[in-house]
Structures are given as structure tokens and as C-alpha cells.
Write a protein that holds these residues in place. Sequence first.
Motif, PDB file in Angstrom:
ATOM      1  N   GLY A 240      97.744 -28.507  39.949  1.00 47.95           N
ATOM      2  CA  GLY A 240      98.261 -29.711  40.603  1.00 47.95           C
ATOM      3  C   GLY A 240      99.522 -30.234  39.928  1.00 47.95           C
ATOM      4  O   GLY A 240     100.463 -30.668  40.598  1.00 47.95           O
ATOM      5  N   SER A 241      99.548 -30.168  38.597  1.00 46.93           N
ATOM      6  CA  SER A 241     100.742 -30.599  37.863  1.00 46.93           C
ATOM      7  C   SER A 241     101.922 -29.686  38.148  1.00 46.93           C
ATOM      8  O   SER A 241     103.058 -30.158  38.311  1.00 46.93           O
TER       9      SER A 241
ATOM     10  N   THR B  28      92.409 -26.753  37.764  1.00 45.75           N
ATOM     11  CA  THR B  28      92.844 -27.473  38.964  1.00 45.75           C
ATOM     12  C   THR B  28      93.898 -28.513  38.613  1.00 45.75           C
ATOM     13  O   THR B  28      94.889 -28.677  39.335  1.00 45.75           O
ATOM     14  N   ASP B  29      93.708 -29.209  37.498  1.00 48.67           N
ATOM     15  CA  ASP B  29      94.702 -30.190  37.052  1.00 48.67           C
ATOM     16  C   ASP B  29      96.029 -29.535  36.705  1.00 48.67           C
ATOM     17  O   ASP B  29      97.103 -30.066  37.014  1.00 48.67           O
ATOM     18  N   ILE B  30      95.981 -28.374  36.064  1.00 50.15           N
ATOM     19  CA  ILE B  30      97.209 -27.657  35.696  1.00 50.15           C
ATOM     20  C   ILE B  30      97.964 -27.210  36.942  1.00 50.15           C
ATOM     21  O   ILE B  30      99.182 -27.392  37.045  1.00 50.15           O
TER      22      ILE B  30
ATOM     23  N   LYS C 147      87.969 -27.653  36.348  1.00 49.26           N
ATOM     24  CA  LYS C 147      88.647 -28.953  36.459  1.00 49.26           C
ATOM     25  C   LYS C 147      90.002 -28.912  35.760  1.00 49.26           C
ATOM     26  O   LYS C 147      91.007 -29.372  36.310  1.00 49.26           O
ATOM     27  N   ALA C 148      90.051 -28.357  34.560  1.00 49.87           N
ATOM     28  CA  ALA C 148      91.312 -28.280  33.816  1.00 49.87           C
ATOM     29  C   ALA C 148      92.309 -27.386  34.549  1.00 49.87           C
ATOM     30  O   ALA C 148      93.496 -27.722  34.646  1.00 49.87           O
TER      31      ALA C 148
ATOM     32  N   THR D 260      82.997 -24.134  42.199  1.00 53.20           N
ATOM     33  CA  THR D 260      83.890 -25.178  41.699  1.00 53.20           C
ATOM     34  C   THR D 260      83.369 -25.808  40.418  1.00 53.20           C
ATOM     35  O   THR D 260      84.061 -26.605  39.799  1.00 53.20           O
TER      36      THR D 260
END
Length: 88
Positions: A21-22, A17-19, A14-15, A8
Motif C-alpha cells: 500500500g505504501s 499489505t502495508d508495504i 499485514k506488514a 489473509t
Amino acid sequence: MPKVEPNTNAPGAKAFTDIVGSLMFYGLLSGMACIAISAIVYGVGRWMSHHGSAQTGRVGIFAGIGVAGIVGGIPALINWGFGLGASI
């Protein structure tokens, strides 16, 4: 045999995972909009005795529920598949 685990802390994790999630947020939002619009189409179709519109509204409501179920169930499905593959 060495045990391989997901990292992880990989660069860009992190980026990414954010994408993802969005994208899931927008998928749920589109499912909610589909249900709302289809409910309006169903109500107007019933009120005007237009059976084709009422049927389209009902199908749209179930499609929106299906979208929400699929998008909401994606993490559980991925974890199940990962566990299945790890047990081989």
C-alpha cells in the motif's frame, strides 16, 4: 479436488499489505509530481516558444497519467488474473 483460498491471516501478511500500500501511495505521488513538473515545463516551453521543451512537457504529462492509471489499476488487474487462474 480441494479448494485453495488465499490466507489473509498468514504470518507477515499485514506488514506485507502495508508495504505494498505504501509503494502504491508513492507511485501515485510520483505520477502526480510528474504531471505537475511537466505542466510547468510545457507552460514555460510554450511561453518561450521552445518547441522541444513544450513537447517534453506534453510527453511528461501523458507519462504521469499513465503511471497513475497503471498504479491505480493494479488491484483490478491482479483480481482479474486471480479469477482467470481460478477458472482453469
